[in-house]
Design a protein around this motif. Sequence first.
Motif, mmCIF file in Angstrom:
data_model
loop_
_atom_site.group_PDB
_atom_site.id
_atom_site.type_symbol
_atom_site.label_atom_id
_atom_site.label_comp_id
_atom_site.label_asym_id
_atom_site.label_seq_id
_atom_site.Cartn_x
_atom_site.Cartn_y
_atom_site.Cartn_z
ATOM 1 N N GLU A 42 42.689 -60.679 4.317
ATOM 2 C CA GLU A 42 42.256 -61.197 3.029
ATOM 3 C C GLU A 42 43.133 -62.409 2.746
ATOM 4 O O GLU A 42 44.356 -62.307 2.829
ATOM 5 N N GLU A 44 44.192 -65.488 0.141
ATOM 6 C CA GLU A 44 44.146 -65.849 -1.278
ATOM 7 C C GLU A 44 44.851 -67.194 -1.451
ATOM 8 O O GLU A 44 45.841 -67.453 -0.767
ATOM 9 N N ALA A 45 44.374 -68.019 -2.341
ATOM 10 C CA ALA A 45 44.996 -69.328 -2.571
ATOM 11 C C ALA A 45 45.106 -69.606 -4.067
ATOM 12 O O ALA A 45 44.271 -69.168 -4.856
ATOM 13 N N TYR A 46 46.157 -70.321 -4.421
ATOM 14 C CA TYR A 46 46.265 -70.914 -5.764
ATOM 15 C C TYR A 46 45.599 -72.280 -5.597
ATOM 16 O O TYR A 46 46.247 -73.278 -5.330
ATOM 17 N N VAL A 113 52.077 -75.000 1.072
ATOM 18 C CA VAL A 113 50.785 -74.822 0.395
ATOM 19 C C VAL A 113 50.612 -73.367 -0.054
ATOM 20 O O VAL A 113 50.751 -72.441 0.758
ATOM 21 N N PRO A 114 50.353 -73.157 -1.350
ATOM 22 C CA PRO A 114 50.281 -71.788 -1.886
ATOM 23 C C PRO A 114 49.025 -71.023 -1.444
ATOM 24 O O PRO A 114 48.017 -70.988 -2.139
ATOM 25 N N VAL A 115 49.162 -70.424 -0.264
ATOM 26 C CA VAL A 115 48.129 -69.565 0.318
ATOM 27 C C VAL A 115 48.834 -68.338 0.873
ATOM 28 O O VAL A 115 49.949 -68.439 1.395
ATOM 29 N N TRP A 116 48.172 -67.172 0.754
ATOM 30 C CA TRP A 116 48.774 -65.918 1.221
ATOM 31 C C TRP A 116 47.754 -65.124 2.022
ATOM 32 O O TRP A 116 46.558 -65.204 1.767
ATOM 33 N N LYS A 117 48.294 -64.334 2.970
ATOM 34 C CA LYS A 117 47.418 -63.540 3.844
ATOM 35 C C LYS A 117 47.797 -62.064 3.752
ATOM 36 O O LYS A 117 48.969 -61.717 3.812
ATOM 37 N N LYS A 118 46.782 -61.229 3.655
ATOM 38 C CA LYS A 118 46.991 -59.777 3.654
ATOM 39 C C LYS A 118 46.295 -59.185 4.874
ATOM 40 O O LYS A 118 45.075 -59.361 5.045
ATOM 41 N N TRP A 129 50.715 -57.551 2.793
ATOM 42 C CA TRP A 129 50.840 -59.000 2.635
ATOM 43 C C TRP A 129 51.854 -59.525 3.625
ATOM 44 O O TRP A 129 52.901 -58.919 3.857
ATOM 45 N N VAL A 130 51.572 -60.668 4.190
ATOM 46 C CA VAL A 130 52.446 -61.288 5.187
ATOM 47 C C VAL A 130 53.518 -62.106 4.476
ATOM 48 O O VAL A 130 53.204 -62.894 3.596
ATOM 49 N N GLY A 131 54.793 -61.901 4.878
ATOM 50 C CA GLY A 131 55.872 -62.742 4.374
ATOM 51 C C GLY A 131 56.811 -62.032 3.432
ATOM 52 O O GLY A 131 56.517 -60.973 2.886
ATOM 53 N N THR A 134 56.273 -60.226 -0.161
ATOM 54 C CA THR A 134 54.846 -59.957 -0.326
ATOM 55 C C THR A 134 54.459 -58.582 0.188
ATOM 56 O O THR A 134 53.372 -58.110 -0.077
ATOM 57 N N PHE B 8 49.794 -64.092 -7.767
ATOM 58 C CA PHE B 8 49.160 -64.108 -6.452
ATOM 59 C C PHE B 8 49.795 -63.113 -5.490
ATOM 60 O O PHE B 8 50.933 -62.692 -5.674
ATOM 61 N N ALA B 9 49.026 -62.781 -4.441
ATOM 62 C CA ALA B 9 49.437 -61.855 -3.378
ATOM 63 C C ALA B 9 49.876 -60.531 -4.029
ATOM 64 O O ALA B 9 49.204 -60.042 -4.938
ATOM 65 N N ARG B 10 50.979 -59.974 -3.546
ATOM 66 C CA ARG B 10 51.391 -58.668 -4.066
ATOM 67 C C ARG B 10 51.681 -58.715 -5.570
ATOM 68 O O ARG B 10 51.480 -57.736 -6.290
ATOM 69 N N PHE B 85 54.331 -66.286 -7.938
ATOM 70 C CA PHE B 85 53.925 -65.934 -6.574
ATOM 71 C C PHE B 85 55.120 -65.852 -5.630
ATOM 72 O O PHE B 85 56.154 -66.465 -5.868
ATOM 73 N N PRO B 86 54.938 -65.099 -4.534
ATOM 74 C CA PRO B 86 55.965 -64.997 -3.496
ATOM 75 C C PRO B 86 55.900 -66.216 -2.579
ATOM 76 O O PRO B 86 55.042 -67.082 -2.766
ATOM 77 N N VAL B 88 54.952 -68.796 0.232
ATOM 78 C CA VAL B 88 53.619 -69.023 0.774
ATOM 79 C C VAL B 88 53.544 -68.535 2.219
ATOM 80 O O VAL B 88 54.551 -68.447 2.917
ATOM 81 N N ALA B 89 52.327 -68.212 2.667
ATOM 82 C CA ALA B 89 52.162 -67.660 4.017
ATOM 83 C C ALA B 89 50.783 -67.996 4.567
ATOM 84 O O ALA B 89 50.107 -67.164 5.148
ATOM 85 N N GLY B 90 50.383 -69.268 4.381
ATOM 86 C CA GLY B 90 49.051 -69.649 4.848
ATOM 87 C C GLY B 90 49.048 -70.129 6.284
ATOM 88 O O GLY B 90 50.036 -70.010 7.006
#
Lengths: 135, 91
Positions: A42, A44-46, A113-118, A129-131, A134, B8-10, B85-86, B88-90
């Motif tokens: 999953e 998610e981005a701001y 860049v504010p993006v996160w991966k689950k 959540w990765v990182g 998170t 965001f995220a968790r 938010f925590p 970033v991890a994109g």
Amino acid sequence: MIAITEEDFNIDKILKDAKHPDNGAIVTFLGIVRDDGIVGMEIEAYTDLALQELDKIEEEALERFDIRSLDVIHRTGTLSVSDNILLIVCGAPHRKDAFAACEYMIDELKKRVPVWKKELYKDGAGGKWVGEGTE
Amino acid sequence: MIIKIKAFARFGEFLGKEFDLELDSRSDIDGMLSVLCASRDAYDLIFDESGRIREYVNILKRGRHIQSLDGIRTVLEDGDEIAIFPPVAGG
């Protein structure tokens, strides 16, 4: 083109558009979902801030390297293993600048860049959540 | 006054992803966190054992990190958008 979207992207069309007469090299980075014992991710981005930050990184890349085109598309939403996550396409007169700009773009994207991966697990037990901060 | 919270995220799973929060006028980030972190789990997510905001917690007011403003003493205004938010991890 800079974009954050739930839709998959058409790599052939983006590459075709990058074939500007000034370009002699096009370097492509495609990030996809790796099977680390997961069923998908999953993402998610701001979005507002992510687009602003991508614009800044693009400007930096255009200043640092002799490139003539740069496309970045980051997907969000629920993705399956092997689905496309991220596409970066750098067009330049010569390959060295195209490679360098592409590497700069992905390295800075990952840092800024504010993006996160689950990661989503096979047993249906939610995800992780990765990182740092998170999980 | 009413501010908009985006987490965001968790952090979004603990605090809620996006919602309006009513605060007293002239509230600051510290006051906002007191309201947001009323539960033990939410508090532990944002603060360490000594009561400091954890290093990996990013708080932005209208797109600017509070570290570049007045930190937890950053005063909020009606209509502010606060993002939490925590790292970033994109990609």
